[in-house]
Design an enzyme around this catalytic site. Structure first.
Site, PDB file in Angstrom:
ATOM      1  N   CYS A 112       0.917  -1.142   0.003  1.00  0.00           N
ATOM      2  CA  CYS A 112       0.077   0.177   0.016  1.00  0.00           C
ATOM      3  C   CYS A 112       0.740   1.397  -0.049  1.00  0.00           C
ATOM      4  O   CYS A 112       1.340   1.608  -1.057  1.00  0.00           O
ATOM      5  CB  CYS A 112      -1.001   0.059   1.160  1.00  0.00           C
ATOM      6  SG  CYS A 112      -2.250   1.128   1.045  1.00  0.00           S
ATOM      7  N   HIS A 167      -3.445  -5.314   0.335  1.00  0.00           N
ATOM      8  CA  HIS A 167      -2.927  -5.561   1.477  1.00  0.00           C
ATOM      9  C   HIS A 167      -2.969  -7.184   1.532  1.00  0.00           C
ATOM     10  O   HIS A 167      -4.223  -7.622   1.942  1.00  0.00           O
ATOM     11  CB  HIS A 167      -3.793  -5.234   2.758  1.00  0.00           C
ATOM     12  CG  HIS A 167      -3.354  -3.626   2.981  1.00  0.00           C
ATOM     13  ND1 HIS A 167      -2.669  -3.224   4.007  1.00  0.00           N
ATOM     14  CD2 HIS A 167      -4.152  -2.400   2.534  1.00  0.00           C
ATOM     15  CE1 HIS A 167      -2.596  -1.991   4.015  1.00  0.00           C
ATOM     16  NE2 HIS A 167      -3.414  -1.479   3.114  1.00  0.00           N
ATOM     17  N   GLU A 216      -1.684  -9.251   3.187  1.00  0.00           N
ATOM     18  CA  GLU A 216      -1.539 -10.028   4.677  1.00  0.00           C
ATOM     19  C   GLU A 216      -2.846 -10.389   5.153  1.00  0.00           C
ATOM     20  O   GLU A 216      -3.155 -11.213   6.067  1.00  0.00           O
ATOM     21  CB  GLU A 216      -0.988  -9.116   5.585  1.00  0.00           C
ATOM     22  CG  GLU A 216      -1.438  -7.680   5.616  1.00  0.00           C
ATOM     23  CD  GLU A 216      -0.885  -6.601   4.944  1.00  0.00           C
ATOM     24  OE1 GLU A 216      -1.140  -5.447   5.424  1.00  0.00           O
ATOM     25  OE2 GLU A 216      -0.354  -7.032   3.602  1.00  0.00           O
TER      26      GLU A 216
END
Length: 614
Positions: free
Chosen positions: A406, A567, A569
């Site tokens: 990001c 993102h 994750e």
């Protein structure tokens, strides 16, 4: 069959580990073939976690539907491989708003609206409704819902929720509700003290709840005398006192609970044997459990350590980057390596620090220069930006594996424009809205006045471009059968995330490869500068479906220099690491070629058989 509920509450102190214990209980239940969902209750007045300071509350976790929720929902998704919704996170602000809106619409028919019964009934109705939402690939109603009550029992803000849960126990019926209370056993002068837990259980009972299991957090395994004393004064059997002592990693907690005979207790109290469990889920659960045990064993035996330097703004509280840390852990376990994260405050790399604190400055640069990989995660605001830019430049010039998430991708763009494209005043609109060359701009559809829930949020598609055949990242995203020596030809195979987060592939004669990842941002790469960057060698290999929004950048002739606007994750799982994190870590560990050659299989020395989390 009626839904069964498992409540996890905490006493003595906050931050005692309720989330990990709740997730671990879910792993045990899934291992015997049950369908499990989770709900988190947070007694704060905020509507959601979107505007909360990460240095105070930890990270804001984002769901497929764009919900900005408490970080514990990330734990649930990672451990249980499920996909939750914004409704799975209840806050005081959200439930009060719900009740007030109903009152304004006349739903209470003129009655005096009160905490009891109207608000407590609303909490129960909310839980029962959300508990029935399918959250895994079966598409079926869950068998059991794990409810975590945030904060500490006894806090004034928790009182309405505790009363609602007391009523829910009665509403659910006999053998359909189990309460696990997590408490602390401090060790003072080598003696395990039980008084705090005795007092905590007294508070819980005074509130109307009666714990079936007491999970005792302690630095050391509980002594038999401690267990017996707790059983005596808390009016439970010794086998209902579970020791949750410190272990090498949180992934050992499910094993720790299983070894203490927790599954038979769950079966007995909740009458789980009466549930119609599908044999295929029993087999799948057993396989996942065996894989989990092998995974933790492999992690314990790993010898080689890989240092990853996380250059961020909120490093003083590691939970600010919880999902990033967990994704790195997942990747390290897949690669059969130990992970060492160097938490580096980006301001320490800046020129100003060299003047004000030379020792801090030079120590920070020593840490950066000796790391095997550099990661710049997301964030907001101008503080520390120049330090991040200097870190990205070091990684690019010194051929150190780099992953920008990001903001980290935007940092890579600014650095490249300044250093390579000759745009010395390249800047982000977020940092300087009067800058002449804004290579990062505010997204036009996002409000600049309103702050809550106005960003580009949730699951979005990214389309790999025709120029991406060289991409290592794309090669890892592609199905294993499409890989050719780690480099993909221009193909028509695409990968997408399914409802439970699995990566599924599909072929189409006319569509380029597509992936789905979660987003949380309000700034983007200025498309006006993209041709200039491409001319100088920075290629955007992934864009949104309109082809106008930059999603992925990757440098050729670099071990791993990748930036992603999304993102990744948020979709990483214990048994299925995030692809960008896996590629980044493997490059830092020196085993990227092996990972790319084996695709979804694990590298030498890592756990075998981890294919799509099976």
């Amino acid at each position: 069959m009626a839904t069964k509920y498992l409540l996890v509450s905490g006493g003595v102190i906050s931050g005692i580990g309720k989330g990990v214990i709740a997730s671990s209980l879910g792993v045990l239940l899934k291992s015997i073939g049950l369908k499990v969902t989770s709900i988190k209750i947070d007694p704060y007045m905020n509507i959601d976690a979107g505007l909360m300071n990460p240095l105070e509350h930890g990270e804001c976790f984002v769901l497929d539907d764009g919900g900005e929720v408490d970080l514990d929902l990330g734990n649930y998704e990672r451990y249980l491989n499920i996909t939750l919704t914004r409704e799975h996170n209840i806050t005081t602000g959200k439930i009060y708003q719900h009740v007030i809106e109903r009152e304004r619409k006349g739903k209470y028919l003129g009655k005096t609206v009160q905490i009891v019964p109207h608000l407590t009934d609303a909490v129960q109705d909310w839980i029962q409704k959300v508990a029935a939402i399918p959250v895994d690939s079966t598409g079926e109603k869950p068998d059991i819902c794990i409810i975590e009550l945030g904060g500490t029992v006894g806090d004034i803000e928790s009182a309405p929720f505790i009363e609602a849960l007391r009523c829910l126990r009665r509403r659910a019926g006999q053998n359909n509700f189990l309460h696990c209370h997590v408490s602390l056993i401090p060790v003072i002068n080598d003696e395990q003290k039980t008084k705090p837990t005795q007092a905590a259980i007294k508070d819980v009972r005074h509130a109307g709840l009666s714990p079936d299991i007491i999970a005792c957090r302690c630095s050391l395994p509980l002594l038999k005398s401690t267990t017996d004393k707790l059983a005596m004064y808390c009016q439970v059997e010794p086998e209902q006192v579970i020791a949750v002592h410190d272990v090498p990693s949180t992934y050992h907690v499910p094993l720790l609970l299983e070894r203490q005979g927790l599954i038979p207790i769950l079966r007995e109290v909740l009458r789980l044997n009466a549930l119609p469990i599908v044999p295929s889920l029993v087999r799948s659960g057993s396989e996942i459990w065996e894989t989990w045990k092998t995974l933790t064993d492999t992690q314990d035996r790993a010898r080689e350590t890989v240092k990853i330097c996380l250059v961020g703004k909120y490093v003083s509280l590691h939970d600010s980057y919880l999902s990033v840390r967990k994704s790195l852990e997942h990747a390290s376990m897949r690669c059969g390596r130990k992970l060492e994260i160097i938490w580096l405050d980006s301001t320490h790399l800046e020129v100003a620090t060299e003047t004000t604190s030379p020792v801090t400055y030079h120590h920070a640069w020593h840490q950066l220069c000796t790391a095997s990989g550099i990661l710049v995660p997301g964030g907001f605001g101008h503080r520390g930006i120049e330090g991040m830019i200097r870190a990205a430049k070091w990684a690019r010039e010194k051929k150190v594996p780099y992953l920008g998430i990001c903001l980290g991708m935007q940092i890579a763009v600014i650095e490249f424009c300044r250093t390579i494209c000759g745009i010395e005043d390249a800047q982000s609109e977020e940092m300087d809205d009067s800058a002449k060359n804004k290579v990062i701009i505010h997204m036009p559809e996002v409000s600049k006045e309103t702050m809550g829930a106005v960003m580009r949020l949730g699951l979005r598609n990214t389309v790999f471009q025709k120029n991406s055949g060289f991409s290592k990242l794309r090669a890892l995203y592609e199905p294993e059968t499409m890989q050719t020596n780690g480099v993909l030809p221009e193909s028509n195979t695409s990968t997408t995330a399914t409802a439970d987060g699995e990566v599924a592939s599909k072929s189409s004669p006319s569509h380029p490869p597509v992936i789905s990842e979660r987003h949380r941002h309000k700034y983007e790469v200025n498309p006006e500068f993209v041709p200039t960057m491409a001319t100088h060698g920075l290629e955007f290999i992934g864009k949104d479906e309109s082809g106008e929004r930059m999603e992925i950048l990757e440098l050729r002739d670099h071990p791993w220099y990748v930036g992603v606007q999304y993102h990744p994750e948020y979709l990483s799982r214990v048994l299925r690491p995030s692809i960008p994190y896996l590629g980044f870590f493997a490059a830092a560990a020196g085993c990227l070629e092996e990972v790319m050659a084996k695709g979804t299989k694990t590298v030498k020395g890592a756990t075998k058989g981890l294919v799509n989390g099976a």
